[in-house]
Design an enzyme around this catalytic site. Structure first.
Site, PDB file in Angstrom:
ATOM      1  CB  SER A 193     -15.505 -86.957 -17.295  1.00 48.82           C
ATOM      2  OG  SER A 193     -14.503 -86.063 -16.866  1.00 48.82           O
ATOM      3  CE1 TYR A 223     -17.712 -82.411 -20.639  1.00 39.44           C
ATOM      4  CE2 TYR A 223     -16.283 -82.395 -18.624  1.00 39.44           C
ATOM      5  CZ  TYR A 223     -16.838 -82.965 -19.874  1.00 39.44           C
ATOM      6  OH  TYR A 223     -15.984 -84.000 -20.178  1.00 39.44           O
TER       7      TYR A 223
HETATM    8  N1  LIG Z   1     -10.215 -84.877 -23.098  1.00 33.35           N
HETATM    9  C1  LIG Z   1     -10.550 -85.100 -21.920  1.00 33.35           C
HETATM   10  O1  LIG Z   1     -10.033 -84.209 -21.032  1.00 33.35           O
HETATM   11  C2  LIG Z   1     -11.568 -85.831 -21.286  1.00 33.35           C
HETATM   12  C3  LIG Z   1     -11.695 -86.299 -20.002  1.00 33.35           C
HETATM   13  C4  LIG Z   1     -13.016 -87.026 -19.665  1.00 33.35           C
HETATM   14  C5  LIG Z   1     -13.754 -87.484 -20.487  1.00 33.35           C
HETATM   15  N2  LIG Z   1     -13.860 -86.691 -21.907  1.00 33.35           N
HETATM   16  C6  LIG Z   1     -14.876 -87.263 -22.489  1.00 33.35           C
HETATM   17  O2  LIG Z   1     -14.443 -88.213 -23.913  1.00 33.35           O
HETATM   18  C7  LIG Z   1     -15.432 -87.973 -24.692  1.00 33.35           C
HETATM   19  C8  LIG Z   1     -14.590 -87.584 -26.166  1.00 33.35           C
HETATM   20  O3  LIG Z   1     -14.070 -86.395 -25.943  1.00 33.35           O
HETATM   21  P1  LIG Z   1     -12.522 -85.926 -26.566  1.00 33.35           P
HETATM   22  O4  LIG Z   1     -11.706 -85.477 -25.496  1.00 33.35           O
HETATM   23  O5  LIG Z   1     -12.150 -87.025 -27.406  1.00 33.35           O
HETATM   24  O6  LIG Z   1     -12.952 -84.605 -27.548  1.00 33.35           O
HETATM   25  P2  LIG Z   1     -12.972 -84.538 -28.972  1.00 33.35           P
HETATM   26  O7  LIG Z   1     -11.518 -84.736 -29.453  1.00 33.35           O
HETATM   27  O8  LIG Z   1     -13.319 -83.010 -29.132  1.00 33.35           O
HETATM   28  O9  LIG Z   1     -13.867 -85.270 -29.785  1.00 33.35           O
HETATM   29  C9  LIG Z   1     -15.222 -85.276 -29.542  1.00 33.35           C
HETATM   30  C10 LIG Z   1     -16.120 -86.051 -30.253  1.00 33.35           C
HETATM   31  O10 LIG Z   1     -17.421 -85.925 -30.112  1.00 33.35           O
HETATM   32  C11 LIG Z   1     -18.091 -85.939 -31.242  1.00 33.35           C
HETATM   33  N3  LIG Z   1     -19.351 -85.000 -31.047  1.00 33.35           N
HETATM   34  C12 LIG Z   1     -19.508 -84.021 -30.382  1.00 33.35           C
HETATM   35  N4  LIG Z   1     -20.835 -83.340 -30.702  1.00 33.35           N
HETATM   36  C13 LIG Z   1     -21.502 -84.548 -31.380  1.00 33.35           C
HETATM   37  C14 LIG Z   1     -22.771 -84.665 -31.904  1.00 33.35           C
HETATM   38  N5  LIG Z   1     -23.722 -83.649 -31.496  1.00 33.35           N
HETATM   39  N6  LIG Z   1     -23.172 -85.679 -32.269  1.00 33.35           N
HETATM   40  C15 LIG Z   1     -22.104 -86.545 -32.749  1.00 33.35           C
HETATM   41  N7  LIG Z   1     -20.872 -86.518 -32.146  1.00 33.35           N
HETATM   42  C16 LIG Z   1     -20.569 -85.495 -31.710  1.00 33.35           C
HETATM   43  C17 LIG Z   1     -16.901 -85.106 -32.172  1.00 33.35           C
HETATM   44  O11 LIG Z   1     -17.527 -85.313 -33.520  1.00 33.35           O
HETATM   45  P3  LIG Z   1     -18.088 -84.385 -34.476  1.00 33.35           P
HETATM   46  O12 LIG Z   1     -17.687 -82.755 -34.150  1.00 33.35           O
HETATM   47  O13 LIG Z   1     -17.523 -84.698 -36.081  1.00 33.35           O
HETATM   48  O14 LIG Z   1     -19.431 -84.682 -34.483  1.00 33.35           O
HETATM   49  C18 LIG Z   1     -15.658 -85.793 -31.818  1.00 33.35           C
HETATM   50  O15 LIG Z   1     -15.720 -86.852 -32.575  1.00 33.35           O
HETATM   51  C19 LIG Z   1     -16.560 -86.793 -24.371  1.00 33.35           C
HETATM   52  O16 LIG Z   1     -17.804 -87.397 -23.910  1.00 33.35           O
HETATM   53  C20 LIG Z   1     -15.771 -86.110 -23.351  1.00 33.35           C
HETATM   54  O17 LIG Z   1     -16.813 -85.339 -22.520  1.00 33.35           O
HETATM   55  C21 LIG Z   1     -12.823 -85.994 -22.294  1.00 33.35           C
END
Ligand SMILES: NC(=O)c1ccc[n+]([C@@H]2O[C@H](COP(=O)([O-])OP(=O)(O)OC[C@H]3O[C@@H](n4cnc5c(N)ncnc54)[C@H](OP(=O)(O)O)[C@@H]3O)[C@@H](O)[C@H]2O)c1
Length: 247
Positions: free
Chosen positions: A134, A147
């Site tokens: 990120s 975070y």
């Molecule tokens: N959205 C942003 O602005 C942003 C920016 C930079 C980086 N990111 C990164 O991108 C990645 C994906 O995030 P997203 O934005 O797509 O959020 P999201 O829509 O909330 O998706 C998060 C995913 O992670 C899974 N997850 C969470 N805890 C888990 C666990 N203990 N075991 C297995 N799976 C788990 C969730 O699945 P389940 O709940 O079904 O387990 C879900 O599929 C993360 O690493 C986040 O830090 C996001």
């Protein structure tokens, strides 16, 4: 011939957001994706839509489960995307349970998955590892402390993998997005949709498919090219503390 024809690629956190979009994009290029996350109904639905996909119910915080479920797989690559943010505030006012959840998922979870999948990738002498970092792993922002620390750690693991995997012919990439419109903020604010919506008010965030595009780009380079770091900002976001809002 599709560009990722028949490659078996693991996507953690494939039940929503960036992971789901990435699984769809990889499958559209011919990959047979392995979908992993905790919400198995969502995974089952997605697997039914993507040719050759399989779904694995997995909590990446569970090291033994990662080993049991992932180590036997013959993978060509792994996208380590599962992660979350919890809370936004000072360390003095912070919650230890939220810190543990973030560090256990975003840092130890990545290590658990790496430990399970790397031996076979190394043994086969080819493959790809993509970490979801990120911009929070490059710039701290107010209230982001733990975070951000977890994503700085992911960046350190990316650097460590470059050293570890030297000479092994396994490529490693970190994809570091700014604001992406997913459930991320809803999770961060424990289901408070109104507060989550304010994060993106008046600006155009990245879509999950924009991040998926970047991952597909890295994976479809010729074997001698290792895309190292991709930093992807919304045009409306100059830094982690400067967002242009039009309303
Ligand atoms: N959205 C942003 O602005 C942003 C920016 C930079 C980086 N990111 C990164 O991108 C990645 C994906 O995030 P997203 O934005 O797509 O959020 P999201 O829509 O909330 O998706 C998060 C995913 O992670 C899974 N997850 C969470 N805890 C888990 C666990 N203990 N075991 C297995 N799976 C788990 C969730 O699945 P389940 O709940 O079904 O387990 C879900 O599929 C993360 O690493 C986040 O830090 C996001």
């Amino acid at each position: 011939m599709k560009r990722l024809e028949a490659r078996r690629i693991l996507v953690t956190g494939a039940s929503a957001g960036i992971g789901e979009a990435t699984a769809r994009a990889l499958a559209a290029e011919g990959a047979r994706v392995v979908l992993a996350a905790r919400r198995k109904e969502r995974l089952a639905q997605l697997a039914s839509e993507l040719a050759g996909a399989i779904a694995i119910a997995l909590d990446v915080r569970d090291a033994a489960a990662c080993e049991r479920e992932l180590a036997p797989l013959d993978l060509d690559g792994a996208i380590l995307n599962a992660g979350l943010g919890r809370g936004l505030g000072s360390i003095a006012d912070g919650r230890v349970d939220e810190w543990n959840e973030m560090l256990d998922t975003n840092v130890k979870g990545v290590l658990h998955v790496l430990h399970a999948v790397l031996p076979k990738l190394i043994g086969r002498g080819r493959g790809d590892v993509v970490l979801l970092g990120s911009v929070a792993g490059r710039q701290v922002y107010p209230g982001g402390n733990v975070y951000c620390a977890s994503k700085f750690a992911v960046r350190a693991l990316y650097e460590a993998l470059r050293v570890d995997l030297a000479g092994k012919n396994v490529r490693v990439t970190t994809v570091d997005p700014g604001m992406v419109l997913t459930d991320f903020s809803i999770t961060r604010f424990h289901g408070d949709h109104e507060r989550a919506a304010k994060v993106y008010q008046g600006m155009t965030p990245l879509a999950p498919s924009d991040v998926a595009d970047a991952i597909v780009f890295a994976l479809t380079r010729p074997p001698h090219v290792n895309v190292g770091e991709i930093v992807l900002w919304p045009t409306d976001q100059a830094s982690t503390t400067q967002v242009t809002r039009r309303t």
